[in-house]
Design a protein around this motif. Sequence first.
Motif, mmCIF file in Angstrom:
data_model
loop_
_atom_site.group_PDB
_atom_site.id
_atom_site.type_symbol
_atom_site.label_atom_id
_atom_site.label_comp_id
_atom_site.label_asym_id
_atom_site.label_seq_id
_atom_site.Cartn_x
_atom_site.Cartn_y
_atom_site.Cartn_z
ATOM 1 N N GLU A 9 0.862 -1.100 0.088
ATOM 2 C CA GLU A 9 -0.081 0.167 0.155
ATOM 3 C C GLU A 9 0.994 1.348 0.072
ATOM 4 N N ARG A 10 0.478 2.157 -0.774
ATOM 5 C CA ARG A 10 1.384 3.432 -0.949
ATOM 6 C C ARG A 10 1.583 4.254 0.328
ATOM 7 N N THR A 11 0.997 3.937 1.476
ATOM 8 C CA THR A 11 1.023 4.419 2.729
ATOM 9 C C THR A 11 1.933 3.817 3.723
ATOM 10 N N VAL A 12 2.487 2.664 3.254
ATOM 11 C CA VAL A 12 3.536 1.943 4.240
ATOM 12 C C VAL A 12 4.747 2.733 4.398
ATOM 13 N N THR A 13 5.374 2.669 5.382
ATOM 14 C CA THR A 13 6.573 3.490 5.504
ATOM 15 C C THR A 13 7.751 2.337 5.639
ATOM 16 N N GLU A 14 9.054 3.076 5.449
ATOM 17 C CA GLU A 14 10.398 2.187 5.539
ATOM 18 C C GLU A 14 10.540 1.684 6.807
ATOM 19 N N SER A 29 19.679 -3.140 5.274
ATOM 20 C CA SER A 29 19.272 -1.973 4.569
ATOM 21 C C SER A 29 17.733 -2.286 4.365
ATOM 22 N N CYS A 30 16.826 -1.156 4.229
ATOM 23 C CA CYS A 30 15.341 -1.379 3.839
ATOM 24 C C CYS A 30 15.051 -0.036 2.976
ATOM 25 N N LYS A 31 14.977 -0.179 1.752
ATOM 26 C CA LYS A 31 14.875 0.801 0.742
ATOM 27 C C LYS A 31 13.537 0.679 0.083
ATOM 28 N N LEU A 32 12.405 1.660 0.568
ATOM 29 C CA LEU A 32 11.145 1.801 -0.171
ATOM 30 C C LEU A 32 11.583 2.475 -1.380
ATOM 31 N N VAL A 33 10.954 2.244 -2.570
ATOM 32 C CA VAL A 33 11.390 2.633 -3.645
ATOM 33 C C VAL A 33 10.224 3.808 -4.095
ATOM 34 N N MET A 34 10.863 4.911 -4.291
ATOM 35 C CA MET A 34 9.960 6.248 -4.443
ATOM 36 C C MET A 34 10.032 6.772 -5.884
ATOM 37 N N ASP A 35 8.865 7.306 -6.412
ATOM 38 C CA ASP A 35 8.671 7.685 -7.660
ATOM 39 C C ASP A 35 9.573 9.219 -7.669
ATOM 40 N N ALA A 36 10.454 9.487 -8.514
ATOM 41 C CA ALA A 36 11.325 10.411 -8.566
ATOM 42 C C ALA A 36 10.556 11.985 -8.810
ATOM 43 N N THR A 37 9.269 11.874 -9.411
ATOM 44 C CA THR A 37 8.548 12.801 -9.886
ATOM 45 C C THR A 37 7.668 13.301 -8.737
ATOM 46 N N THR A 38 6.917 12.428 -8.187
ATOM 47 C CA THR A 38 5.935 12.786 -7.006
ATOM 48 C C THR A 38 6.483 12.539 -5.855
ATOM 49 N N GLY A 39 7.332 11.862 -5.686
ATOM 50 C CA GLY A 39 7.883 11.580 -4.336
ATOM 51 C C GLY A 39 7.182 10.619 -3.399
ATOM 52 N N LYS A 40 6.215 9.971 -4.210
ATOM 53 C CA LYS A 40 5.292 9.032 -3.430
ATOM 54 C C LYS A 40 5.780 7.505 -3.735
ATOM 55 N N SER A 41 5.581 6.649 -2.974
ATOM 56 C CA SER A 41 5.904 5.102 -3.000
ATOM 57 C C SER A 41 5.615 4.639 -4.230
ATOM 58 N N LYS A 60 9.268 -16.390 4.068
ATOM 59 C CA LYS A 60 8.166 -17.468 4.411
ATOM 60 C C LYS A 60 7.341 -17.004 5.383
ATOM 61 N N GLY A 61 7.714 -15.970 6.317
ATOM 62 C CA GLY A 61 6.797 -15.449 7.569
ATOM 63 C C GLY A 61 5.917 -14.275 6.970
ATOM 64 N N LEU A 62 6.688 -13.356 5.858
ATOM 65 C CA LEU A 62 5.765 -12.316 5.635
ATOM 66 C C LEU A 62 5.260 -12.329 4.460
ATOM 67 N N ASN A 63 5.649 -13.513 3.400
ATOM 68 C CA ASN A 63 4.683 -13.498 2.193
ATOM 69 C C ASN A 63 3.535 -13.729 2.445
ATOM 70 N N THR A 64 2.388 -12.888 1.720
ATOM 71 C CA THR A 64 0.940 -12.851 1.871
ATOM 72 C C THR A 64 0.597 -12.285 3.159
ATOM 73 N N LEU A 65 1.305 -11.735 4.223
ATOM 74 C CA LEU A 65 1.002 -10.997 5.290
ATOM 75 C C LEU A 65 -0.066 -9.757 4.676
ATOM 76 N N ARG A 66 -1.092 -9.389 5.320
ATOM 77 C CA ARG A 66 -1.761 -8.287 4.953
ATOM 78 C C ARG A 66 -1.213 -6.823 6.023
ATOM 79 N N LEU A 67 -0.844 -6.259 5.197
ATOM 80 C CA LEU A 67 -0.513 -4.848 5.767
ATOM 81 C C LEU A 67 -0.992 -3.632 5.215
ATOM 82 N N HIS A 68 -1.755 -2.997 5.937
ATOM 83 C CA HIS A 68 -2.582 -1.867 5.566
ATOM 84 C C HIS A 68 -3.434 -2.046 4.727
ATOM 85 N N GLY A 69 -4.153 -3.414 4.868
ATOM 86 C CA GLY A 69 -5.416 -4.100 3.904
ATOM 87 C C GLY A 69 -4.792 -4.760 2.807
ATOM 88 N N HIS A 70 -3.545 -4.904 2.293
ATOM 89 C CA HIS A 70 -3.089 -5.509 1.326
ATOM 90 C C HIS A 70 -2.319 -6.623 1.616
#
Length: 90
Positions: A9-14, A29-41, A60-70
């Motif tokens: 979900e676009r609201t998830v933070t690093e 490291s943990c890097k959320l990829v951001m759009d260079a133009t909009t600055g959004k995820s 294995k533990g996180l695949n298919t986990l629901r985070l922010h409804g996704h």
Amino acid sequence: MKILVRSLERTVTEAELLKLFQDFGTVDSCKLVMDATTGKSKGFAFVEMPHGREAVKAIKGLNTLRLHGHGIRVKQADDKPENERKAENK
């Protein structure tokens, strides 16, 4: 091991992602990829963990986990040649 996290979900933070993966072990490291133009995820991220066993448990533990409804998708990232990465970023 480099891990790809997709369908975020676009609201998830690093910070949120970092906390999820730290529950399984050390995170280099943990890097959320951001759009260079909009600055959004762009809805995906890369996480690096030094220990293969911890990384596999995280995948294995996180695949298919629901985070922010996704349901997120987590897998080992493919290592692409540098020239392919440059072509994708154009």
